[in-house]
Design a protein around this motif. Structure first.
Motif, PDB file in Angstrom:
ATOM      1  N   ASP A 267       0.844  -1.194   0.000  1.00  0.00           N
ATOM      2  CA  ASP A 267       0.000   0.000   0.000  1.00  0.00           C
ATOM      3  C   ASP A 267       0.878   1.242   0.000  1.00  0.00           C
ATOM      4  O   ASP A 267       1.548   1.545   0.982  1.00  0.00           O
ATOM      5  CB  ASP A 267      -0.914  -0.015   1.232  1.00  0.00           C
ATOM      6  CG  ASP A 267      -1.852   1.176   1.248  1.00  0.00           C
ATOM      7  OD1 ASP A 267      -1.378   2.319   1.033  1.00  0.00           O
ATOM      8  OD2 ASP A 267      -3.052   0.973   1.480  1.00  0.00           O
ATOM      9  N   ILE A 268       0.845   1.975  -1.085  1.00  0.00           N
ATOM     10  CA  ILE A 268       1.790   3.079  -1.259  1.00  0.00           C
ATOM     11  C   ILE A 268       1.588   4.202  -0.226  1.00  0.00           C
ATOM     12  O   ILE A 268       2.543   4.739   0.314  1.00  0.00           O
ATOM     13  CB  ILE A 268       1.732   3.629  -2.707  1.00  0.00           C
ATOM     14  CG1 ILE A 268       2.872   4.632  -2.935  1.00  0.00           C
ATOM     15  CG2 ILE A 268       0.394   4.252  -3.032  1.00  0.00           C
ATOM     16  CD1 ILE A 268       3.148   4.880  -4.403  1.00  0.00           C
ATOM     17  N   ASN A 269       0.317   4.521   0.054  1.00  0.00           N
ATOM     18  CA  ASN A 269       0.064   5.626   0.989  1.00  0.00           C
ATOM     19  C   ASN A 269       0.537   5.290   2.394  1.00  0.00           C
ATOM     20  O   ASN A 269       1.094   6.123   3.099  1.00  0.00           O
ATOM     21  CB  ASN A 269      -1.427   5.969   1.011  1.00  0.00           C
ATOM     22  CG  ASN A 269      -1.851   6.576  -0.309  1.00  0.00           C
ATOM     23  OD1 ASN A 269      -1.154   7.429  -0.857  1.00  0.00           O
ATOM     24  ND2 ASN A 269      -2.977   6.105  -0.842  1.00  0.00           N
ATOM     25  N   GLN A 270       0.268   4.047   2.775  1.00  0.00           N
ATOM     26  CA  GLN A 270       0.656   3.664   4.124  1.00  0.00           C
ATOM     27  C   GLN A 270       2.173   3.555   4.249  1.00  0.00           C
ATOM     28  O   GLN A 270       2.747   3.903   5.271  1.00  0.00           O
ATOM     29  CB  GLN A 270      -0.040   2.366   4.506  1.00  0.00           C
ATOM     30  CG  GLN A 270      -1.552   2.609   4.590  1.00  0.00           C
ATOM     31  CD  GLN A 270      -2.311   1.434   5.147  1.00  0.00           C
ATOM     32  OE1 GLN A 270      -1.863   0.298   5.078  1.00  0.00           O
ATOM     33  NE2 GLN A 270      -3.478   1.709   5.701  1.00  0.00           N
ATOM     34  N   LEU A 271       2.822   3.103   3.182  1.00  0.00           N
ATOM     35  CA  LEU A 271       4.286   3.039   3.218  1.00  0.00           C
ATOM     36  C   LEU A 271       4.886   4.441   3.312  1.00  0.00           C
ATOM     37  O   LEU A 271       5.884   4.665   3.985  1.00  0.00           O
ATOM     38  CB  LEU A 271       4.820   2.326   1.984  1.00  0.00           C
ATOM     39  CG  LEU A 271       4.619   0.815   1.978  1.00  0.00           C
ATOM     40  CD1 LEU A 271       5.154   0.213   0.684  1.00  0.00           C
ATOM     41  CD2 LEU A 271       5.302   0.170   3.176  1.00  0.00           C
ATOM     42  N   ARG A 272       4.247   5.389   2.625  1.00  0.00           N
ATOM     43  CA  ARG A 272       4.728   6.766   2.693  1.00  0.00           C
ATOM     44  C   ARG A 272       4.634   7.278   4.122  1.00  0.00           C
ATOM     45  O   ARG A 272       5.546   7.925   4.633  1.00  0.00           O
ATOM     46  CB  ARG A 272       3.925   7.650   1.740  1.00  0.00           C
ATOM     47  CG  ARG A 272       4.649   8.940   1.412  1.00  0.00           C
ATOM     48  CD  ARG A 272       3.838   9.843   0.514  1.00  0.00           C
ATOM     49  NE  ARG A 272       3.575   9.279  -0.798  1.00  0.00           N
ATOM     50  CZ  ARG A 272       2.352   8.984  -1.265  1.00  0.00           C
ATOM     51  NH1 ARG A 272       1.286   9.205  -0.526  1.00  0.00           N
ATOM     52  NH2 ARG A 272       2.195   8.486  -2.472  1.00  0.00           N
ATOM     53  N   GLN A 273       3.523   6.947   4.765  1.00  0.00           N
ATOM     54  CA  GLN A 273       3.370   7.387   6.155  1.00  0.00           C
ATOM     55  C   GLN A 273       4.443   6.771   7.061  1.00  0.00           C
ATOM     56  O   GLN A 273       5.002   7.430   7.931  1.00  0.00           O
ATOM     57  CB  GLN A 273       1.979   7.012   6.671  1.00  0.00           C
ATOM     58  CG  GLN A 273       1.862   7.219   8.173  1.00  0.00           C
ATOM     59  CD  GLN A 273       0.511   7.733   8.618  1.00  0.00           C
ATOM     60  OE1 GLN A 273      -0.521   7.445   8.034  1.00  0.00           O
ATOM     61  NE2 GLN A 273       0.521   8.531   9.674  1.00  0.00           N
ATOM     62  N   VAL A 274       4.751   5.494   6.823  1.00  0.00           N
ATOM     63  CA  VAL A 274       5.803   4.827   7.600  1.00  0.00           C
ATOM     64  C   VAL A 274       7.120   5.583   7.446  1.00  0.00           C
ATOM     65  O   VAL A 274       7.791   5.924   8.423  1.00  0.00           O
ATOM     66  CB  VAL A 274       5.977   3.356   7.134  1.00  0.00           C
ATOM     67  CG1 VAL A 274       7.278   2.763   7.643  1.00  0.00           C
ATOM     68  CG2 VAL A 274       4.795   2.514   7.585  1.00  0.00           C
ATOM     69  N   LEU A 275       7.469   5.866   6.204  1.00  0.00           N
ATOM     70  CA  LEU A 275       8.740   6.549   5.953  1.00  0.00           C
ATOM     71  C   LEU A 275       8.776   7.936   6.567  1.00  0.00           C
ATOM     72  O   LEU A 275       9.764   8.337   7.171  1.00  0.00           O
ATOM     73  CB  LEU A 275       8.960   6.648   4.445  1.00  0.00           C
ATOM     74  CG  LEU A 275       9.913   5.575   3.927  1.00  0.00           C
ATOM     75  CD1 LEU A 275       9.683   5.319   2.477  1.00  0.00           C
ATOM     76  CD2 LEU A 275      11.354   5.995   4.184  1.00  0.00           C
ATOM     77  N   GLY A 339       3.476   8.300  16.501  1.00  0.00           N
ATOM     78  CA  GLY A 339       4.156   7.997  15.243  1.00  0.00           C
ATOM     79  C   GLY A 339       4.571   6.542  15.113  1.00  0.00           C
ATOM     80  O   GLY A 339       4.211   5.861  14.152  1.00  0.00           O
ATOM     81  N   LEU A 340       5.303   6.048  16.092  1.00  0.00           N
ATOM     82  CA  LEU A 340       5.814   4.681  15.979  1.00  0.00           C
ATOM     83  C   LEU A 340       4.726   3.645  16.226  1.00  0.00           C
ATOM     84  O   LEU A 340       4.766   2.558  15.676  1.00  0.00           O
ATOM     85  CB  LEU A 340       6.983   4.480  16.951  1.00  0.00           C
ATOM     86  CG  LEU A 340       8.284   5.178  16.526  1.00  0.00           C
ATOM     87  CD1 LEU A 340       9.354   5.011  17.590  1.00  0.00           C
ATOM     88  CD2 LEU A 340       8.767   4.627  15.195  1.00  0.00           C
ATOM     89  N   PHE A 341       3.768   3.995  17.057  1.00  0.00           N
ATOM     90  CA  PHE A 341       2.635   3.088  17.273  1.00  0.00           C
ATOM     91  C   PHE A 341       1.902   2.852  15.947  1.00  0.00           C
ATOM     92  O   PHE A 341       1.637   1.720  15.547  1.00  0.00           O
ATOM     93  CB  PHE A 341       1.691   3.698  18.316  1.00  0.00           C
ATOM     94  CG  PHE A 341       0.423   2.913  18.518  1.00  0.00           C
ATOM     95  CD1 PHE A 341       0.466   1.631  19.036  1.00  0.00           C
ATOM     96  CD2 PHE A 341      -0.807   3.454  18.182  1.00  0.00           C
ATOM     97  CE1 PHE A 341      -0.698   0.896  19.216  1.00  0.00           C
ATOM     98  CE2 PHE A 341      -1.971   2.733  18.358  1.00  0.00           C
ATOM     99  CZ  PHE A 341      -1.913   1.451  18.876  1.00  0.00           C
ATOM    100  N   VAL A 342       1.627   3.949  15.278  1.00  0.00           N
ATOM    101  CA  VAL A 342       0.948   3.862  13.983  1.00  0.00           C
ATOM    102  C   VAL A 342       1.833   3.138  12.975  1.00  0.00           C
ATOM    103  O   VAL A 342       1.375   2.262  12.225  1.00  0.00           O
ATOM    104  CB  VAL A 342       0.608   5.287  13.472  1.00  0.00           C
ATOM    105  CG1 VAL A 342       0.163   5.242  12.032  1.00  0.00           C
ATOM    106  CG2 VAL A 342      -0.460   5.915  14.348  1.00  0.00           C
ATOM    107  N   THR A 343       3.115   3.494  12.983  1.00  0.00           N
ATOM    108  CA  THR A 343       4.053   2.877  12.044  1.00  0.00           C
ATOM    109  C   THR A 343       4.055   1.362  12.196  1.00  0.00           C
ATOM    110  O   THR A 343       3.957   0.626  11.217  1.00  0.00           O
ATOM    111  CB  THR A 343       5.472   3.434  12.295  1.00  0.00           C
ATOM    112  OG1 THR A 343       5.437   4.835  12.101  1.00  0.00           O
ATOM    113  CG2 THR A 343       6.479   2.814  11.355  1.00  0.00           C
ATOM    114  N   SER A 345       1.747  -0.522  13.525  1.00  0.00           N
ATOM    115  CA  SER A 345       0.456  -1.080  13.118  1.00  0.00           C
ATOM    116  C   SER A 345       0.391  -1.248  11.604  1.00  0.00           C
ATOM    117  O   SER A 345      -0.074  -2.260  11.102  1.00  0.00           O
ATOM    118  CB  SER A 345      -0.697  -0.186  13.566  1.00  0.00           C
ATOM    119  OG  SER A 345      -0.502   0.232  14.874  1.00  0.00           O
ATOM    120  N   ILE A 346       0.851  -0.225  10.896  1.00  0.00           N
ATOM    121  CA  ILE A 346       0.808  -0.299   9.430  1.00  0.00           C
ATOM    122  C   ILE A 346       1.692  -1.435   8.931  1.00  0.00           C
ATOM    123  O   ILE A 346       1.274  -2.259   8.122  1.00  0.00           O
ATOM    124  CB  ILE A 346       1.284   1.032   8.808  1.00  0.00           C
ATOM    125  CG1 ILE A 346       0.289   2.149   9.108  1.00  0.00           C
ATOM    126  CG2 ILE A 346       1.475   0.874   7.300  1.00  0.00           C
ATOM    127  CD1 ILE A 346       0.726   3.514   8.633  1.00  0.00           C
TER     128      ILE A 346
END
Ligand code: ADP
Ligand code: MG
Length: 397
Positions: A267-275, A339-343, A345-346
């Motif tokens: 998932d491109i959007n979620q990967l962008r958020q991770v980065l 941030g890292l919690f969400v990261t 999870s994604i």
């Protein structure tokens, strides 16, 4: 032979010394003493596994001593020595918690094997205790994880609900701002106070917005769209988005990309958020002149994305906590702790894993392992349904 810490108590000196000598020849070097009182005083000072204890002694007899030992040191095993044909004493001793009894005259081999049996029992009990302890710890960990997960789901739902009123406040604040700029209000009394209050409202909205944005990223709901993703492009885009912040802090960002690195199914959007989450943290942690390295490698059927910085590092005691929701060492204006919690999870939702390594004062690396192909798991989709009642019924942490 294993190291057995033995204490030998008998008031008959000759007998005692002979047995002790012979035991020593067989690899067990015991402590020794001639009375129950001495026995207890040695136990105060020394760690002992097994006590061989004569019953018939002047002063405190063996049975009394046994009672004291079992009360104070329940882990110690006691082997009693009874007089010839004094079985009754032995039986009484067993009732009081002795491991076993032997009648005098004692045969050395017999005594030796009893000592070993007693020691083996201690070892087994110790193992059982350790197992029980680790089971309890694991259970506690599972409860914590479960609680964090439901807390996260609840928080994300609340964020969703808050977004609507927040949008209304934001719009109204914008309208008021425009209004204040109008000619007709040019001479409005205490205009500056209004402007200042409005500014505070806007800052508050901004902060609340950042929190809800992060929380909603965690839910990810229907935007979990899988397609062929060129991770290299995602890295480029993300770097562009945060480049300004990095440049302001004089932090250099470099990329090391395996040229044979192809595409992955994700998932491109979620990967962008991770980065962006990882890069933002690295920029925050890194001082002027520091460096952030983004590495893309292929390892078997997986790809590994590493974000490494030369920043302040994470203290050992925080390493386990950085992924918890709302854990932050930053001032409230700067960090949400999400941030890292969400990261994480994604990443987990995309079938991957995230790991952190850090050296205080030297820097930190986050490793994200992603599968090349990922099928969304049904259970993960189920998690997307927001079920407040269910969570409340289950009981909040
Ligand atoms: N690259 C890093 N270097 C040092 N500390 C970090 C790094 N990334 C995260 N941390 C620590 O982990 C905490 C949690 O990070 P995060 O969940 O993104 O929340 P936030 O950035 O809002 O504080 C941060 O407050 C910080 O203490
Ligand atoms: Mg952060």
């Amino acid at each position: 032979m294993e190291n057995i810490r033995l204490l030998f108590i008998d008031d008959e000196v000759n007998f005692r010394e002979t047995v002790v000598k012979r035991l020593a020849k067989r690899g067990i070097v015991p402590e020794q003493a001639g009375s129950g009182e001495e026995c207890l005083s040695i136990l105060e000072k020394r760690d002992i596994d097994v006590v061989v204890l004569d019953i018939k002694m002047p002063g405190m007899n063996g049975i009394e001593t046994l009672h004291h030992i079992k009360e104070k040191y329940p882990k110690i095993e006691v082997i009693l020595l009874t007089g010839y044909a004094a079985t009754q004493d032995g039986v009484e001793g067993i009732k009081a918690g002795a491991f076993d009894y032997l009648s005098k005259p004692v045969e050395l081999e017999h005594l030796l094997s009893k000592i070993k049996q007693a020691h083996e029992k201690i070892r087994r009990m110790e193992e059982k205790r350790r197992e029980a302890k680790s089971r309890a710890r694991m259970k506690q960990q599972m409860i914590t994880t479960e609680r964090l997960a439901s807390l996260g789901t609840l928080a994300a739902g609340v964020a969703h609900e808050i977004n609507n009123p927040l949008a209304i406040i934001n719009e109204s604040a914008g309208w008021m701002e425009l209004l204040l700029k109008k000619e007709e209000l040019a001479e409005m009394p205490r205009k500056q106070d209004f402007e200042m209050a409005l500014d505070k409202i806007k800052k508050g909205i901004d902060r609340a917005g950042r929190i809800t944005h992060q929380l909603l990223g965690f839910v990810g709901k229907s935007d979990s769209v899988l397609s062929e993703v060129d991770l290299k492009e995602v890295v480029d885009e993300s770097v562009q988005l945060i480049n300004r912040e990095a440049a302001d802090k004089k932090v250099e960002i470099v990329q090391e990309v395996d040229p044979s690195f192809g595409t992955i199914w994700s998932d491109i959007n979620q990967l962008r958020q991770v980065l962006i989450n990882l890069l933002t943290n690295s920029i925050h942690a890194t001082g002027s002149g520091g460096k952030i390295t983004i590495i893309l490698e292929r390892v078997g059927e997986e790809v590994v994305l590493t974000v490494r910085d030369t920043g302040e590092g994470i203290p050992k005691e925080n390493l386990e906590r950085v992924f918890e929701p709302f854990f932050s060492t930053k001032s409230p204006g700067k960090g949400t702790g999400l941030g890292l919690f969400v990261t994480r999870s994604i990443v987990e939702k995309l079938g991957g894993k995230i790991k952190v390594e850090s050296r205080l004062g030297h820097g930190t690396s986050f490793f994200v392992n992603l599968p090349k192909y990922h099928e969304i798991k049904e259970e993960l989709e189920e998690n997307d349904h927001f079920d407040v009642l269910g969570i409340i019924n289950k009981g909040l942490p």
